[in-house]
Design an enzyme around this catalytic site. Structure first.
Site, PDB file in Angstrom:
ATOM      1  N   SER A 121      18.395 -10.637 -28.382  1.00  0.00           N
ATOM      2  CA  SER A 121      17.814 -11.986 -28.303  1.00  0.00           C
ATOM      3  C   SER A 121      17.078 -12.369 -29.584  1.00  0.00           C
ATOM      4  O   SER A 121      16.373 -11.531 -30.174  1.00  0.00           O
ATOM      5  CB  SER A 121      16.798 -12.074 -27.159  1.00  0.00           C
ATOM      6  OG  SER A 121      17.413 -11.904 -25.920  1.00  0.00           O
ATOM      7  N   TYR A 167      30.465 -26.707 -28.244  1.00  0.00           N
ATOM      8  CA  TYR A 167      29.002 -26.643 -28.061  1.00  0.00           C
ATOM      9  C   TYR A 167      28.531 -27.801 -27.166  1.00  0.00           C
ATOM     10  O   TYR A 167      27.539 -27.688 -26.443  1.00  0.00           O
ATOM     11  CB  TYR A 167      28.311 -26.652 -29.431  1.00  0.00           C
ATOM     12  CG  TYR A 167      26.892 -26.125 -29.398  1.00  0.00           C
ATOM     13  CD1 TYR A 167      26.621 -24.814 -29.038  1.00  0.00           C
ATOM     14  CD2 TYR A 167      25.816 -26.951 -29.739  1.00  0.00           C
ATOM     15  CE1 TYR A 167      25.323 -24.336 -29.012  1.00  0.00           C
ATOM     16  CE2 TYR A 167      24.518 -26.478 -29.717  1.00  0.00           C
ATOM     17  CZ  TYR A 167      24.276 -25.171 -29.356  1.00  0.00           C
ATOM     18  OH  TYR A 167      22.981 -24.708 -29.331  1.00  0.00           O
ATOM     19  N   LYS A 201      20.121 -30.052 -27.811  1.00  0.00           N
ATOM     20  CA  LYS A 201      19.381 -29.617 -29.013  1.00  0.00           C
ATOM     21  C   LYS A 201      18.881 -30.829 -29.819  1.00  0.00           C
ATOM     22  O   LYS A 201      17.813 -30.775 -30.421  1.00  0.00           O
ATOM     23  CB  LYS A 201      20.259 -28.721 -29.898  1.00  0.00           C
ATOM     24  CG  LYS A 201      20.541 -27.344 -29.306  1.00  0.00           C
ATOM     25  CD  LYS A 201      19.285 -26.547 -29.040  1.00  0.00           C
ATOM     26  CE  LYS A 201      19.569 -25.105 -28.693  1.00  0.00           C
ATOM     27  NZ  LYS A 201      18.383 -24.404 -28.158  1.00  0.00           N
TER      28      LYS A 201
HETATM   29  P1  NAD Z   1      19.434 -15.194 -25.213  1.00  0.00           P
HETATM   30  O1  NAD Z   1      20.448 -15.298 -24.120  1.00  0.00           O
HETATM   31  O2  NAD Z   1      19.084 -13.849 -25.681  1.00  0.00           O
HETATM   32  O3  NAD Z   1      18.110 -15.987 -24.832  1.00  0.00           O
HETATM   33  C1  NAD Z   1      18.120 -17.138 -24.027  1.00  0.00           C
HETATM   34  C2  NAD Z   1      16.908 -17.013 -23.129  1.00  0.00           C
HETATM   35  O4  NAD Z   1      16.737 -18.194 -22.346  1.00  0.00           O
HETATM   36  C3  NAD Z   1      17.029 -15.843 -22.136  1.00  0.00           C
HETATM   37  O5  NAD Z   1      15.940 -14.970 -22.295  1.00  0.00           O
HETATM   38  C4  NAD Z   1      16.971 -16.524 -20.789  1.00  0.00           C
HETATM   39  O6  NAD Z   1      16.317 -15.740 -19.805  1.00  0.00           O
HETATM   40  C5  NAD Z   1      16.165 -17.770 -21.134  1.00  0.00           C
HETATM   41  N1  NAD Z   1      16.269 -18.775 -20.082  1.00  0.00           N
HETATM   42  C6  NAD Z   1      17.360 -19.458 -19.653  1.00  0.00           C
HETATM   43  N2  NAD Z   1      17.036 -20.209 -18.577  1.00  0.00           N
HETATM   44  C7  NAD Z   1      15.699 -20.016 -18.343  1.00  0.00           C
HETATM   45  C8  NAD Z   1      14.781 -20.479 -17.361  1.00  0.00           C
HETATM   46  N3  NAD Z   1      15.165 -21.310 -16.389  1.00  0.00           N
HETATM   47  N4  NAD Z   1      13.492 -20.063 -17.422  1.00  0.00           N
HETATM   48  C9  NAD Z   1      13.095 -19.204 -18.396  1.00  0.00           C
HETATM   49  N5  NAD Z   1      13.915 -18.710 -19.339  1.00  0.00           N
HETATM   50  C10 NAD Z   1      15.200 -19.104 -19.303  1.00  0.00           C
HETATM   51  O7  NAD Z   1      20.064 -16.062 -26.399  1.00  0.00           O
HETATM   52  P2  NAD Z   1      19.475 -16.526 -27.812  1.00  0.00           P
HETATM   53  O8  NAD Z   1      20.664 -16.879 -28.618  1.00  0.00           O
HETATM   54  O9  NAD Z   1      18.495 -15.543 -28.335  1.00  0.00           O
HETATM   55  O10 NAD Z   1      18.741 -17.896 -27.441  1.00  0.00           O
HETATM   56  C11 NAD Z   1      17.400 -18.190 -27.782  1.00  0.00           C
HETATM   57  C12 NAD Z   1      17.312 -19.601 -28.331  1.00  0.00           C
HETATM   58  O11 NAD Z   1      17.938 -19.641 -29.603  1.00  0.00           O
HETATM   59  C13 NAD Z   1      18.026 -20.651 -27.473  1.00  0.00           C
HETATM   60  O12 NAD Z   1      17.277 -21.843 -27.482  1.00  0.00           O
HETATM   61  C14 NAD Z   1      19.323 -20.844 -28.232  1.00  0.00           C
HETATM   62  O13 NAD Z   1      19.928 -22.092 -27.972  1.00  0.00           O
HETATM   63  C15 NAD Z   1      18.796 -20.751 -29.649  1.00  0.00           C
HETATM   64  N6  NAD Z   1      19.798 -20.563 -30.693  1.00  0.00           N
HETATM   65  C16 NAD Z   1      20.697 -19.548 -30.612  1.00  0.00           C
HETATM   66  C17 NAD Z   1      21.645 -19.385 -31.620  1.00  0.00           C
HETATM   67  C18 NAD Z   1      22.644 -18.272 -31.548  1.00  0.00           C
HETATM   68  O14 NAD Z   1      23.659 -18.352 -32.247  1.00  0.00           O
HETATM   69  N7  NAD Z   1      22.424 -17.232 -30.760  1.00  0.00           N
HETATM   70  C19 NAD Z   1      21.664 -20.252 -32.708  1.00  0.00           C
HETATM   71  C20 NAD Z   1      20.730 -21.274 -32.774  1.00  0.00           C
HETATM   72  C21 NAD Z   1      19.797 -21.426 -31.757  1.00  0.00           C
END
Ligand code: NAD
Length: 250
Positions: free
Chosen positions: A18, A152, A159
């Site tokens: 994560s 996406y 976003k």
């Molecule tokens: P991840 O799956 O590890 O983390 C997503 C988190 O959101 C999880 O811990 C999940 O439990 C939590 N979540 C979802 N629904 C929820 C709820 N109802 N209540 C509380 N928590 C909830 O994935 P990640 O990629 O680390 O995502 C973290 C952030 O980074 C997100 O906002 C994602 O959109 C953003 N992001 C990710 C990327 C990528 O390529 N991985 C790129 C840009 C932005």
């Protein structure tokens, strides 16, 4: 250590892949005390394996106002004042992350907005009385807010709303000495990303477009988050900072 003695709330660790975990390790390395929130029992099990015994772990399902209220009540009682918050939370139904955007369902659209955008405002409101002056809030966004990235879809729209919410919040919270910003991270293979149709192609495309051909890491995103949440970034307000190794340039 620029976060020495700072208490930071980290929301969104699902496992050691994560982005929130990259933020946690970088902030710990700078001396921060961490308070983690997790979505449900399944996430708690993963988090418990990663966290240290002294770290506080609290359930917070951002779909529920009551859960958010209880979380920050617990933080107030157990920790008192805080110095920062990382919002690394997003969710969409899998079926909305592919195909034509015009096929998006009304409830799929609303759910993505609720969990991925509104939740920033909801947790910020609950945390507001707890922030020390000089605190920071960091949220995580993706370039799909500005460009039409294949599949996406509804998350790109969420976003865009998140980034706008961040800017309005930055104006409001600036008045109490809390700087609010977003990191636009490059594509990284995490649990959330595997829900997107063709996620392997998305990550490959992204990695191919970095300046050196290697994808950005959760450590690199975490290091920027550590700077941005802390007092060194007090002059950075309402910005979206790319941490994608140049993908947005090309
Ligand atoms: P991840 O799956 O590890 O983390 C997503 C988190 O959101 C999880 O811990 C999940 O439990 C939590 N979540 C979802 N629904 C929820 C709820 N109802 N209540 C509380 N928590 C909830 O994935 P990640 O990629 O680390 O995502 C973290 C952030 O980074 C997100 O906002 C994602 O959109 C953003 N992001 C990710 C990327 C990528 O390529 N991985 C790129 C840009 C932005």
């Amino acid at each position: 250590m620029f976060l020495d003695g700072k208490k930071i709330v980290i929301m969104g660790v699902a496992n050691n892949k994560s982005i929130a975990w990259g933020c946690a390790t970088a902030m710990k390395a700078q001396g921060a005390t961490l308070i983690y929130t997790y979505q449900n029992e399944r996430m708690e099990k993963q988090l418990a394996k990663l966290a240290e015994p002294e770290d506080l772990l609290i359930e917070c399902d951002v779909a529920s106002d009551e859960s958010i209220r209880r979380t920050f009540e617990t933080i107030k009682n157990r920790v008192g004042k805080i110095d920062g918050l990382v919002h690394a939370i997003a969710f969409s139904k899998k079926e909305e992350l592919g195909g034509n955007i015009s096929d998006v369902s009304r409830d799929g659209y609303a759910l993505a907005q609720d969990i991925s955008s509104f939740s920033l405002l909801a947790v910020a409101k609950a945390a507001k009385p707890l922030f020390n002056p000089g605190s920071g809030i960091v949220t995580l966004t993706y370039m799909g807010s500005e460009r039409a990235i294949p599949n996406y879809n509804v998350m790109g729209i969420a976003k865009a709303a998140l980034e706008s919410a961040m800017r309005y919040l930055a104006v409001e919270f600036g008045k109490i000495g809390v700087h609010v910003n977003a990191i636009s991270a490059g594509a990284i293979k995490t649990l959330a990303v595997t829900g997107i149709q063709g996620s392997k192609d998305l990550i490959k495309l992204s990695n191919d477009r970095t300046v050196d051909g290697d994808g950005v890491t959760i450590q690199e995103v975490g290091e920027t988050a550590a700077f941005l949440v802390g007092p060194l970034a007090s002059g950075v307000v309402g910005d979206v900072i790319y941490v994608d190794k140049g993908v947005h340039l090309t």
